[in-house]
Enzyme design. Structure first.
Site, short mmCIF file in Angstrom:
data_model
loop_
_atom_site.label_atom_id
_atom_site.label_comp_id
_atom_site.label_asym_id
_atom_site.label_seq_id
_atom_site.Cartn_x
_atom_site.Cartn_y
_atom_site.Cartn_z
CE LYS A 118 -3.85 -2.35 0.65
NZ LYS A 118 -4.99 -2.36 -0.23
CE LYS B 96 -11.01 -6.40 -4.20
NZ LYS B 96 -10.49 -5.10 -3.85
#
Length: 172
Positions: A62, A161
């Site tokens: 991240k 997703k």
């Protein structure tokens, strides 16, 4: 979507076949990657080392402005050949091109969702300015957007997703 996936799983079990077969998949194994959060640089490098030792082939870190270039330099110094990706979670803008160009120099496999989640046109523009491939995730909220993203050249990698796009997409 959760109910739909449960029904698919139940149906596969009733048929006595792997779910991947019903969904058109062929592989029995896939390489896995680790996604690591933001920690101090020494902890991040140690975490990458642990995951590599455990056999992970890919590591995703991240990032956000101020937590990117120094961290990537430290990880790349110890792991020059690992497949490394970053997830920016919409933390950058096109006004940050100098910073994005610095990130572009780390031999990343892709940069995930660097710009605003709903702006595929800016991602398409950014893609022309970097050598690193772009991955969209949060932008892909429907089967139509999954199809539009590569058509617009907003990304070459997609994280789809199933829950976000409303079920098993039939995108070709």
């Amino acid at each position: 979507t959760a109910l739909e996936l449960a029904v698919w799983d139940c149906f596969a079990r009733q048929q006595g076949v792997p779910l991947r077969t019903l969904l058109g998949g062929e592989r029995t194994e896939i390489p896995v990657g680790a996604s690591l959060g933001m920690n101090p640089i020494p902890q991040t490098v140690a975490s990458v080392a642990r995951h590599v030792e455990q056999g992970y082939r890919r590591v995703k870190l991240k990032i956000e402005p101020g937590w990117d270039v120094d961290m990537l330099a430290a990880v790349r110094a110890d792991f020059p050949d690992i497949e490394l990706t970053v997830d920016a979670n919409s933390a950058y803008t096109l006004e940050m091109m100098d910073l994005l160009h610095q990130i572009d120099q780390f031999g990343l496999h892709y940069i995930e969702q660097p710009l605003h989640w709903d702006d595929m046109l800016d991602h398409a523009h950014l893609a022309t300015m970097l050598t690193t491939e772009l991955c969209l995730d949060e932008s892909l909220t429907s089967p139509a957007r999954v199809k539009a993203a590569p058509d617009l050249k907003a990304c070459t990698v997609a994280t789809v997703k199933v829950g976000r796009v409303g079920g098993r997409p039939s995108v070709r």
